[in-house]
Design an enzyme around this catalytic site. Structure first.
Site, mmCIF file in Angstrom:
data_model
loop_
_atom_site.group_PDB
_atom_site.id
_atom_site.type_symbol
_atom_site.label_atom_id
_atom_site.label_comp_id
_atom_site.label_asym_id
_atom_site.label_seq_id
_atom_site.Cartn_x
_atom_site.Cartn_y
_atom_site.Cartn_z
ATOM 1 N N MET A 14 -18.714 -14.131 19.115
ATOM 2 C CA MET A 14 -17.918 -12.938 18.794
ATOM 3 C C MET A 14 -18.755 -11.831 18.172
ATOM 4 S SD MET A 14 -15.142 -13.689 20.084
ATOM 5 C CE MET A 14 -14.160 -12.267 19.652
ATOM 6 N N ASP A 33 -27.048 -12.661 10.243
ATOM 7 C CA ASP A 33 -26.770 -14.088 10.451
ATOM 8 C C ASP A 33 -27.679 -14.874 9.507
ATOM 9 O OD1 ASP A 33 -25.231 -15.675 13.001
ATOM 10 O OD2 ASP A 33 -26.673 -16.875 11.873
ATOM 11 N N GLU A 90 -15.066 -20.579 12.217
ATOM 12 C CA GLU A 90 -13.668 -20.745 11.792
ATOM 13 C C GLU A 90 -13.556 -21.959 10.866
ATOM 14 O OE1 GLU A 90 -11.520 -18.551 12.384
ATOM 15 O OE2 GLU A 90 -9.549 -19.456 12.201
ATOM 16 N N HIS A 138 -8.304 -9.586 15.045
ATOM 17 C CA HIS A 138 -8.541 -10.727 15.921
ATOM 18 C C HIS A 138 -8.952 -10.183 17.282
ATOM 19 C CE1 HIS A 138 -6.909 -14.310 18.376
ATOM 20 N NE2 HIS A 138 -8.185 -14.458 18.086
ATOM 21 N N ASN A 141 -12.169 -12.551 23.430
ATOM 22 C CA ASN A 141 -13.467 -12.820 24.041
ATOM 23 C C ASN A 141 -13.357 -12.721 25.571
ATOM 24 O OD1 ASN A 141 -16.050 -13.820 24.483
ATOM 25 N ND2 ASN A 141 -15.434 -15.960 24.251
ATOM 26 N N ASN A 188 -2.915 -17.025 18.719
ATOM 27 C CA ASN A 188 -3.409 -18.395 18.595
ATOM 28 C C ASN A 188 -2.340 -19.391 18.195
ATOM 29 O OD1 ASN A 188 -6.032 -18.417 19.498
ATOM 30 N ND2 ASN A 188 -6.710 -17.317 17.696
HETATM 31 P P1 NAI Z 1 -19.922 -19.045 16.562
HETATM 32 O O1 NAI Z 1 -20.014 -20.424 16.018
HETATM 33 O O2 NAI Z 1 -20.360 -18.746 17.962
HETATM 34 O O3 NAI Z 1 -20.773 -18.056 15.599
HETATM 35 C C1 NAI Z 1 -20.706 -18.084 14.210
HETATM 36 C C2 NAI Z 1 -22.024 -17.514 13.668
HETATM 37 O O4 NAI Z 1 -21.898 -17.332 12.254
HETATM 38 C C3 NAI Z 1 -23.236 -18.433 13.888
HETATM 39 O O5 NAI Z 1 -24.262 -17.706 14.533
HETATM 40 C C4 NAI Z 1 -23.661 -18.834 12.469
HETATM 41 O O6 NAI Z 1 -25.061 -18.995 12.308
HETATM 42 C C5 NAI Z 1 -23.160 -17.654 11.677
HETATM 43 N N1 NAI Z 1 -22.941 -17.917 10.256
HETATM 44 C C6 NAI Z 1 -22.420 -19.020 9.677
HETATM 45 N N2 NAI Z 1 -22.378 -18.866 8.331
HETATM 46 C C7 NAI Z 1 -22.877 -17.628 8.075
HETATM 47 C C8 NAI Z 1 -23.092 -16.890 6.874
HETATM 48 N N3 NAI Z 1 -22.771 -17.381 5.685
HETATM 49 N N4 NAI Z 1 -23.621 -15.643 6.975
HETATM 50 C C9 NAI Z 1 -23.950 -15.123 8.183
HETATM 51 N N5 NAI Z 1 -23.767 -15.788 9.355
HETATM 52 C C10 NAI Z 1 -23.237 -17.015 9.290
HETATM 53 O O7 NAI Z 1 -18.406 -18.575 16.314
HETATM 54 P P2 NAI Z 1 -17.525 -17.497 17.149
HETATM 55 O O8 NAI Z 1 -16.929 -18.137 18.344
HETATM 56 O O9 NAI Z 1 -18.333 -16.263 17.316
HETATM 57 O O10 NAI Z 1 -16.323 -17.239 16.137
HETATM 58 C C11 NAI Z 1 -16.472 -16.423 14.994
HETATM 59 C C12 NAI Z 1 -15.094 -16.118 14.409
HETATM 60 O O11 NAI Z 1 -14.342 -15.373 15.374
HETATM 61 C C13 NAI Z 1 -14.279 -17.380 14.080
HETATM 62 O O12 NAI Z 1 -13.535 -17.163 12.922
HETATM 63 C C14 NAI Z 1 -13.385 -17.520 15.306
HETATM 64 O O13 NAI Z 1 -12.189 -18.192 15.034
HETATM 65 C C15 NAI Z 1 -13.114 -16.041 15.649
HETATM 66 N N6 NAI Z 1 -12.751 -15.811 17.037
HETATM 67 C C16 NAI Z 1 -13.380 -16.485 18.062
HETATM 68 C C17 NAI Z 1 -13.027 -16.231 19.385
HETATM 69 C C18 NAI Z 1 -13.728 -16.934 20.529
HETATM 70 O O14 NAI Z 1 -13.278 -16.775 21.681
HETATM 71 N N7 NAI Z 1 -14.798 -17.665 20.288
HETATM 72 C C19 NAI Z 1 -11.984 -15.259 19.730
HETATM 73 C C20 NAI Z 1 -11.469 -14.550 18.584
HETATM 74 C C21 NAI Z 1 -11.834 -14.837 17.300
#
Ligand code: NAI
Length: 281
Positions: A14, A33, A90, A138, A141, A188
């Site tokens: 995201m 990150d 998440e 929200h 993707n 969701n």
């Molecule tokens: P992801 O797991 O692909 O990416 C999360 C990133 O956050 C990782 O690169 C990780 O290294 C980084 N991270 C973790 N702790 C951190 C910190 N303290 N400081 C900085 N970076 C940190 O997750 P994704 O799929 O991108 O999801 C992110 C959020 O968006 C979640 O809350 C999810 O529920 C929400 N979301 C996801 C969707 C999807 O289709 N994947 C759609 C809409 C919302």
């Protein structure tokens, strides 16, 4: 308020999409990150999104997106942002720890958006100095192809915060539907049950993967079936979201299917790991 500098925290699926979309419309982006390797990979993926977007949509944008994004592992870099969009995993405990840490760095005028599938905006806002300036967005993707998002009003979120956020979204060709802060919001709360039930049906051998999806595409006119959708979102994110919903509503209808848990444990997280319910190149 004038918004020019945007900090995007979390450079996963995201965060990359969000950084791309706002950079494309000429905002200065700081992408943060904890992992330098992930930032490296994010840079490559964003250049890929840009190339495909320009090719497929003959984008008239002359902005070179990669020039607009600064990559860093220093959380303090969010101090120069007018608007912050948080996109870390998440997981309630992880998000809470980050919000407690962010408090020291956020500028007094800055607005903050939580990108979450189900975590309470009101609770996360309570860890910051100005909960009135916090809302949820929200995003869907892939971000640059899904212009409608949910804008979530937390308990303290003011009308001014919502209005500024709506204006910002409009400036990047997006529209927000405003919803109240209950876990899973609309999308969701409904989607996760469908995906989870499709996994239970697969586990019970009611039908094969492709046939389950076919029913949704061909009988209900969905662009993608629930299992394809799960691969796109990420099976790990689906699992975390169901766990948040289960805990928040204390309702067993959100209990994750054992097959989903097993696949996540096996590292089959969907498109991002090249295998989920389907295999990808
Ligand atoms: P992801 O797991 O692909 O990416 C999360 C990133 O956050 C990782 O690169 C990780 O290294 C980084 N991270 C973790 N702790 C951190 C910190 N303290 N400081 C900085 N970076 C940190 O997750 P994704 O799929 O991108 O999801 C992110 C959020 O968006 C979640 O809350 C999810 O529920 C929400 N979301 C996801 C969707 C999807 O289709 N994947 C759609 C809409 C919302």
């Amino acid at each position: 308020m004038t918004i020019k500098n945007i900090a995007v925290i979390g450079a996963g699926v995201m965060g990359q999409g969000v950084a791309y979309q706002f950079a494309k419309y000429d905002y200065n982006i700081t992408l943060v990150d904890i992992s330098a390797e992930i930032l490296d990979a994010a840079g490559k993926n964003i250049r890929n999104i840009e190339r495909l977007d320009k090719l497929l949509h003959k984008s008239a944008s002359t902005v070179k997106v990669s020039d607009k994004i600064t990559f860093t592992t220093e959380l303090s870099a969010i101090g120069s942002a007018d608007f912050i969009i948080e996109n870390i995993r998440e997981n309630i405990a992880l998000k809470e720890a980050l919000y407690r840490e962010m408090k020291a760095y956020i500028a007094g005028h800055a607005l903050l958006a939580v990108n979450t599938s189900a975590v309470s905006i009101t609770r996360l806002a309570s860890f910051l100095k100005h909960p009135a300036q916090v809302m949820g967005i929200h995003f869907m993707n892939p971000v640059h192809l899904k212009p409608t998002v949910e804008v979530i009003r937390g308990y303290h979120t003011t009308a001014d915060t919502i209005a500024a956020t709506q204006a910002l979204l409009q400036s990047v060709a997006m529209t927000g539907v405003v919803v109240n802060d209950l876990p899973g919001f609309i999308s969701n709360r409904v989607l996760m049950l469908t995906v989870n039930e499709a996994v239970f049906a697969l586990q019970d051998q009611v039908a094969q993967v492709a046939d389950i999806d076919k029913i949704f595409r061909e009988c209900f006119g969905h662009k993608m079936g629930p299992l394809e959708t799960a691969d796109l979102i990420g099976l790990d994110t689906i699992l975390y979201t169901l766990e948040v919903l289960l805990e928040s509503y204390n309702d067993t209808k959100f209990r994750p299917a054992p097959l989903l848990k097993k696949m996540v444990d096996a590292g089959l997280h969907g498109r991002k790991t090249n295998e989920g319910f389907y295999k990808y190149n």
